[in-house]
Design an enzyme around this catalytic site. Structure first.
Site, mmCIF file in Angstrom:
data_model
loop_
_atom_site.group_PDB
_atom_site.id
_atom_site.type_symbol
_atom_site.label_atom_id
_atom_site.label_comp_id
_atom_site.label_asym_id
_atom_site.label_seq_id
_atom_site.Cartn_x
_atom_site.Cartn_y
_atom_site.Cartn_z
ATOM 1 N N ARG A 15 -8.621 -8.606 3.391
ATOM 2 C CA ARG A 15 -7.572 -7.656 3.774
ATOM 3 C C ARG A 15 -8.145 -6.446 4.502
ATOM 4 O O ARG A 15 -7.446 -5.791 5.294
ATOM 5 C CB ARG A 15 -6.776 -7.208 2.538
ATOM 6 C CG ARG A 15 -5.611 -6.294 2.907
ATOM 7 C CD ARG A 15 -4.584 -6.126 1.810
ATOM 8 N NE ARG A 15 -3.548 -5.189 2.220
ATOM 9 C CZ ARG A 15 -2.429 -4.949 1.562
ATOM 10 N NH1 ARG A 15 -2.185 -5.586 0.428
ATOM 11 N NH2 ARG A 15 -1.555 -4.076 2.011
ATOM 12 N N GLU B 6 -6.984 -5.845 -1.658
ATOM 13 C CA GLU B 6 -8.189 -5.594 -0.883
ATOM 14 C C GLU B 6 -9.453 -5.697 -1.747
ATOM 15 O O GLU B 6 -10.383 -4.887 -1.639
ATOM 16 C CB GLU B 6 -8.108 -4.210 -0.217
ATOM 17 C CG GLU B 6 -8.868 -4.122 1.093
ATOM 18 C CD GLU B 6 -8.533 -2.877 1.896
ATOM 19 O OE1 GLU B 6 -9.416 -2.035 2.060
ATOM 20 O OE2 GLU B 6 -7.371 -2.749 2.342
ATOM 21 N N HIS C 298 0.366 8.256 14.000
ATOM 22 C CA HIS C 298 -0.617 7.355 13.396
ATOM 23 C C HIS C 298 -1.057 6.261 14.369
ATOM 24 O O HIS C 298 -2.260 5.985 14.517
ATOM 25 C CB HIS C 298 -0.030 6.727 12.130
ATOM 26 C CG HIS C 298 -0.940 5.736 11.480
ATOM 27 N ND1 HIS C 298 -2.172 6.082 10.943
ATOM 28 C CD2 HIS C 298 -0.818 4.387 11.296
ATOM 29 C CE1 HIS C 298 -2.755 5.010 10.454
ATOM 30 N NE2 HIS C 298 -1.967 3.972 10.657
ATOM 31 N N GLU D 298 -0.222 -0.979 16.269
ATOM 32 C CA GLU D 298 -0.499 -1.887 15.159
ATOM 33 C C GLU D 298 -0.285 -3.345 15.571
ATOM 34 O O GLU D 298 -0.968 -4.248 15.081
ATOM 35 C CB GLU D 298 0.383 -1.542 13.955
ATOM 36 C CG GLU D 298 0.093 -0.182 13.320
ATOM 37 C CD GLU D 298 -1.160 -0.169 12.457
ATOM 38 O OE1 GLU D 298 -1.834 -1.214 12.348
ATOM 39 O OE2 GLU D 298 -1.487 0.897 11.902
ATOM 40 N N HIS E 39 -8.087 7.846 10.806
ATOM 41 C CA HIS E 39 -7.821 8.752 9.682
ATOM 42 C C HIS E 39 -8.605 10.050 9.825
ATOM 43 O O HIS E 39 -8.104 11.133 9.487
ATOM 44 C CB HIS E 39 -8.156 8.065 8.363
ATOM 45 C CG HIS E 39 -7.186 6.986 8.002
ATOM 46 N ND1 HIS E 39 -7.399 6.120 6.955
ATOM 47 C CD2 HIS E 39 -6.000 6.617 8.544
ATOM 48 C CE1 HIS E 39 -6.387 5.273 6.874
ATOM 49 N NE2 HIS E 39 -5.531 5.557 7.834
ATOM 50 N N LYS F 299 0.336 -10.433 8.674
ATOM 51 C CA LYS F 299 0.043 -9.592 7.516
ATOM 52 C C LYS F 299 0.394 -10.291 6.218
ATOM 53 O O LYS F 299 -0.327 -10.169 5.221
ATOM 54 C CB LYS F 299 0.784 -8.252 7.611
ATOM 55 C CG LYS F 299 0.356 -7.292 6.501
ATOM 56 C CD LYS F 299 0.659 -5.860 6.806
ATOM 57 C CE LYS F 299 0.020 -4.946 5.769
ATOM 58 N NZ LYS F 299 0.299 -3.514 6.041
ATOM 59 N N LYS G 87 0.854 -1.189 0.000
ATOM 60 C CA LYS G 87 0.000 0.000 0.000
ATOM 61 C C LYS G 87 0.893 1.244 0.000
ATOM 62 O O LYS G 87 1.706 1.430 0.905
ATOM 63 C CB LYS G 87 -0.916 0.022 1.228
ATOM 64 C CG LYS G 87 -2.152 -0.834 1.100
ATOM 65 C CD LYS G 87 -3.109 -0.568 2.256
ATOM 66 C CE LYS G 87 -4.421 -1.320 2.085
ATOM 67 N NZ LYS G 87 -5.372 -1.044 3.181
ATOM 68 N N ASN H 213 -7.868 -2.919 8.569
ATOM 69 C CA ASN H 213 -8.215 -1.520 8.790
ATOM 70 C C ASN H 213 -8.870 -1.290 10.155
ATOM 71 O O ASN H 213 -9.400 -0.201 10.407
ATOM 72 C CB ASN H 213 -9.170 -1.033 7.691
ATOM 73 C CG ASN H 213 -8.510 -1.025 6.327
ATOM 74 O OD1 ASN H 213 -7.348 -0.656 6.186
ATOM 75 N ND2 ASN H 213 -9.255 -1.456 5.314
#
Length: 362
Positions: free
Chosen positions: A241, A236, A265, A185, A252, A226, A143, A245
């Protein structure tokens, strides 16, 4: 420790190499890069720490090094900086056989990947992540993107690297808030995939033993989760996938609303995961016990989970998220630790939970 995690895609197979040895990286890199022309992209913080040493390593192997340095932080992931990279590459005679190298955190990986995907219709690139978040998440899976003033990752493309080199020695220079940033994460992987991994992290956090001694295991586990998802759903296309998110729709919006200046983030994702679980609780897809478990591990990681915002503004921002379709917002909702689902949620329900969540302490 040396470990290779393959990502077996149909057309773009590559390896994640976990090793602290330069020779392991050089051996892997020389197998994929047959010309000497390299274009290293980094930020001003990493430049001071590692750029000269890394450039010297490659020059000693006969590579011709050109570099580009952009500002550090999320604001660096801009269309302006992308244009700067195009111009710098042309000035440096970077051609279609050259290789771009992303040396830095998630911002550098994202913008370098987008640059590589679009420069002269695509050149090779590799990821050398220097932050915990990039090592466990953003450097893997292809990505790439830049931000616009009104949204995060709005301009982007799927474009796989040829190699990801994870060297945990880079973590020694990270400040504590950036370690915590990456931990968010990692917690996401535990909640989405694996109760056993969640219990391991919870125990480590309670006993304060999240350190260099167990980073190899934690990073390896995260990369493996992952890698398996990316292999099955590279772009995705299916729902699979999209589960990665979890927490990101809210995150975001939070980053956009604060102009990428107030939250890292991972800090935004931590709050986003709690919001998604609160939403799940409202929709009765999970029980109170699950909400408390997720909140507990986030609190043990010392995330600030109490944030005030305008609920109506946030709803509007989330409806602009690239995961939304026809104005309908899709969320990753929790069922239990290790089990999540994708679901569109009606605006009135989202707005109601946003109002409850803003400034909440319970």
């Amino acid at each position: 420790m040396k470990k290779i995690i393959p990502i077996n895609l149909k057309n773009n197979k590559y390896n994640i190499l976990l090793s602290q040895l330069d020779k392991d990286f050089l051996t892997a890199f020389k197998k994929i890069q047959k010309t000497t022309s390299l274009f290293i992209v980094t930020d001003k913080t990493v430049e001071k720490l590692y750029l000269q040493k890394f450039s010297d390593l490659l020059e000693q192997q006969g590579f011709n090094i050109k570099t580009a340095v952009i500002s550090a932080g999320e604001s660096g992931k801009s269309i302006k900086n992308l244009s700067f990279l195009y111009d710098k590459a042309l000035e440096s005679s970077i051609n279609r056989k050259s290789c771009a190298i992303a040396l830095g955190g998630g911002v550098i990986g994202d913008i370098t990947g987008f640059f590589a995907a679009t420069y002269m219709r695509g050149i090779n690139f590799i990821q050398i992540p220097t932050t915990l978040l990039a090592m466990t998440d953003s450097s893997i899976g292809g990505k790439t993107a830049v931000n616009t003033p009104n949204g995060k990752n709005i301009a982007g493309v799927f474009y796989q690297p040829k190699l990801v080199w994870i060297n945990t020695a880079f973590l020694s220079s990270l400040p504590a808030n950036h370690i915590k940033n990456g931990l968010s994460e990692i917690i996401k992987y535990a909640v989405v995939f694996d109760r056993k991994f969640y219990n391991y992290l919870l125990s480590a956090l309670k006993n304060r033993i999240i350190s260099s001694e167990n980073f190899d295991y934690i990073i390896s586990q995260s990369c493996s989760y992952k890698a398996k998802i990316v292999e099955k759903d590279e772009k995705e296309i299916t729902e699979l996938r999209a589960i990665l998110n979890f927490g990101h729709t809210f995150a975001h919006a939070l980053e956009t609303a604060t102009k990428y200046k107030k939250f890292l983030h991972g800090e935004a994702v931590a709050i986003g995961m709690l919001f998604a679980t609160k939403l799940s609780l409202e929709l009765k897809t999970c029980k109170e016990k699950t909400y408390k478990e997720i909140k507990s591990i986030l609190q043990l990681s010392h995330f600030n989970l109490n944030v005030k915002f305008n609920a109506v503004q946030f709803l509007s921002l989330m409806k602009k998220d690239k995961k939304s379709v026809d104005g309908n917002i899709k969320f990753v909702l929790t069922k239990d630790i290790g089990e999540v689902i994708n679901s569109y949620v009606k605006d009135d329900i989202v707005l109601n939970v946003l109002k409850k969540f803003s400034g909440a302490t319970k």
